[in-house]
Design an enzyme around this catalytic site. Structure first.
Site, short mmCIF file in Angstrom:
data_model
loop_
_atom_site.label_atom_id
_atom_site.label_comp_id
_atom_site.label_asym_id
_atom_site.label_seq_id
_atom_site.Cartn_x
_atom_site.Cartn_y
_atom_site.Cartn_z
N PHE A 160 7.85 4.54 -1.70
CA PHE A 160 9.13 4.17 -2.31
C PHE A 160 9.25 4.61 -3.76
CE2 PHE A 160 6.64 0.68 -4.05
CZ PHE A 160 7.19 0.54 -5.30
N LYS A 184 9.42 11.34 7.25
CA LYS A 184 9.64 9.89 7.40
C LYS A 184 9.66 9.32 5.99
CE LYS A 184 8.14 6.17 7.39
NZ LYS A 184 8.68 5.14 6.45
N GLU A 187 11.32 3.47 3.87
CA GLU A 187 12.45 2.69 4.38
C GLU A 187 13.08 1.85 3.27
OE1 GLU A 187 9.34 2.26 4.75
OE2 GLU A 187 8.74 0.18 5.07
N SER A 237 0.01 3.83 -0.20
CA SER A 237 -1.10 2.94 -0.56
C SER A 237 -2.41 3.36 0.12
CB SER A 237 -0.76 1.50 -0.16
OG SER A 237 -0.61 1.44 1.24
N CYS A 292 2.25 5.95 -9.46
CA CYS A 292 0.84 6.03 -9.04
C CYS A 292 -0.02 6.48 -10.21
CB CYS A 292 0.68 7.00 -7.88
SG CYS A 292 1.00 8.69 -8.34
N GLU A 392 -4.74 -2.84 -7.32
CA GLU A 392 -3.61 -2.09 -7.88
C GLU A 392 -2.43 -3.06 -7.95
OE1 GLU A 392 -1.82 0.98 -5.38
OE2 GLU A 392 -1.33 2.14 -7.17
#
Ligand code: NAD
Length: 508
Positions: A160, A184, A187, A237, A292, A392
């Site tokens: 995301f 993909k 979402e 992740s 990240c 994290e």
């Protein structure tokens, strides 16, 4: 979170799938709301694609591969040139949508699109990037050369936090190499990704070459196990990336998984104080800590520990507000669930005995009282056994540790489970050289807090931040998205001596 089809508000946009060149409505009964994290306004509904829709997307990519792989390299390259021009023209429009669905500030959203655009620009160099090698006369009148051929249908699964940049790390490079692609997207924020996909079709990507299916685990697992999918690119992740790596590898795919992070910034006392503190505050709290490559751990070496109060003062000045408001420094985190998770980790830090120097939990943003906001938060007296050090956090939270020497700092960073990014702040070339040589981290910044490499290099990572040997974009991804074939060839002419039948392996 999920709604059933019949309850969907008819006035709200439904995100389409892209199958065989057509944007189509999903027939699923499982939908998820895409919300604005500053207001909770529902912006769209995203479908969780059905088995049949996933199958149709992969079959369309499989069928398109037969012709696309033969399309001249110049044609593929010119589509990328057109795509980069279209992205440039639409950059502001995409950034506004991206900010609304993801939460980051408009300038930061523009940066998200721009860093992806740079990959598309680089994809236009495919003519030289995809060249093979040639050796003449490897034996008498024998030549050997390599072909770099596309692998087939490739799949991409994106997170995301960069809904423009990370899809653009993947599909442009994959298709310019002659592959077809099934994407993909996350979402949580698929709208800006879909705007880029629309531009790709406008740029001339033929039907079936790029397909999009939305959803979660079921879609991801179907792509990782489908017989026609040959390569899987994942960014997200560590837990999910490890699952994707294992599942895809077990099913014979090549997989690259770029995963979670805990990025340290090591500060030596000889560093430029003002530049360093600005860098720490910007890289720690920018994008609400949801990069990240965000700085999440500060390691103060020796007397640089005295700079801590000044870091807290700088953090206090950062403006928390909706990403769409001018002069915002820190927008909301992406969802209510993400906010709860970060607040839970702050609570853990307090219980673990770290000192909460700056507490962002109670921030209230006027006019956006429902937003998922967390103010800048700083813990000191953190030790390496604490959860807030090991996990994290992915929010605007900096944890600060102190050590006596550069050697101790290097050892500490190398013991952390993640190996994504690291920064060293110093004026000493010798210290920087030692650091870059001894540190076991993918991206190293010297006085650079977020050292994301430009697209003609490749993104990388080590330990818990990466599985698979080849990284996204740059020369490495051309290797990932192509397979090498070697051809060893001999041609006879009238002067070729007839050596008769030879039953031994060649000795020269
Ligand atoms: P995530 O792992 O939750 O989701 C990533 C993708 O996997 C999404 O498309 C999601 O739908 C899918 N997914 C989620 N759960 C799944 C499951 N159980 N099985 C299969 N698929 C599943 O990650 P996120 O929260 O969207 O993104 C944040 C994470 O991404 C952070 O850990 C961050 O460090 C990481 N990240 C890494 C890089 C990098 O290059 N190393 C870059 C950006 C983000």
């Amino acid at each position: 979170m999920n709604a059933v089809a019949k309850e969907l508000n008819a006035g709200i946009q439904k995100v389409k799938l892209l199958i065989n060149g057509e944007f189509v409505d999903s027939r699923t009964t499982e939908w998820r709301e895409v919300t604005n994290p500053a207001t909770q306004e529902v912006l769209a509904y995203v479908p969780f694609a059905t088995r049949e829709e996933i199958e149709a997307a992969v079959q369309s990519a499989h069928a398109a591969f037969a012709t696309w792989k033969k399309t001249p390299i110049g044609t593929r390259m010119r589509i990328m040139l057109k795509l980069q021009a279209l992205i440039r023209e639409n950059l502001q429009r995409i950034a506004v949508t991206l900010s609304a669905e993801q939460g980051k500030t408009i300038p930061d959203a523009e940066g998200d699109v721009f860093r992806g655009l740079e990959v598309v620009e680089h994809a236009a160099s495919i003519g030289t990037l995809q060249q093979g090698e040639f050796s003449e006369n490897v034996a008498g009148a024998v030549d050997t050369y390599t072909l770099r051929q596309p692998v087939g249908v490739c799949a991409g699964i994106t997170p995301f936090n960069f809904p423009a940049m990370i899809p653009l790390w993947m599909f442009p490079m994959a298709i310019v190499c002659g592959n077809t692609f099934v994407l993909k997207p996350s979402e949580q924020d698929p709208l800006s990704t879909m705007m880029l996909v629309e531009l790709a079709l406008q740029a001339g990507v033929p039907k079936g070459v790029l397909n999009v299916v939305h959803g979660g685990k079921e879609v991801v697992d179907a792509l990782c196990t489908h017989e026609h999918v040959k390569a899987v690119s994942f960014v997200g992740s560590t837990a999910v990336g490890t699952h994707v790596y294992r599942l895809g590898s077990e099913h014979g795919k090549r997989v690259q998984s770029m995963m979670g992070a805990k990025n340290h910034a090591v500060v030596l006392p000889d560093a430029n104080r003002e530049h360093t503190l600005n860098a720490l505050a910007g890289a720690g709290f920018g994008a609400a800590g949801q990069r990240c490559m965000a700085t999440s751990v500060v390691v103060l070496v020796g007397s640089s520990a005295q700079w801590l109060p000044e870091l807290v003062e700088k953090a206090k000045l950062l403006k928390v507000n909706a990403g769409s408001e001018p002069n915002t420094d820190i927008g909301p985190v992406v969802s209510r669930a993400a906010r709860q998770r970060v607040l839970g980790l702050i609570e853990t830090g307090v219980k673990e005995g770290a000192t909460l120097l700056l507490d962002g939990r109670d921030v209230v943003v006027k006019g956006y009282e429902d937003g998922n906001f967390i103010g800048p938060t700083i813990f000191s007296d953190v030790t390496t056994d604490m959860d807030i050090y090991k996990t994290e956090i992915f929010g605007p939270v900096l944890v600060v540790l102190q050590v006596a020497t550069l050697d101790e700092a290097i050892a500490l960073v190398n013991r952390n489970p993640f190996g994504n990014g690291v920064g060293l702040f110093t004026q000493s070339g010798a210290a920087a050289r030692k650091f870059q040589s001894e540190i076991d981290i993918g991206q190293v910044g010297i006085n650079i807090p977020i050292p994301v490499p430009v697209p003609y290099f490749s993104f990388t990572g080590s330990r818990g931040s990466k599985l698979g040997d080849l990284g996204p974009y740059g020369k490495q991804v051309v290797q990932f998205y192509t397979q090498t074939k070697t051809v060893t060839a001999r041609w006879f002419d009238d002067a070729t001596v007839n050596e008769g039948v030879n039953t031994t392996i060649s000795l020269r």
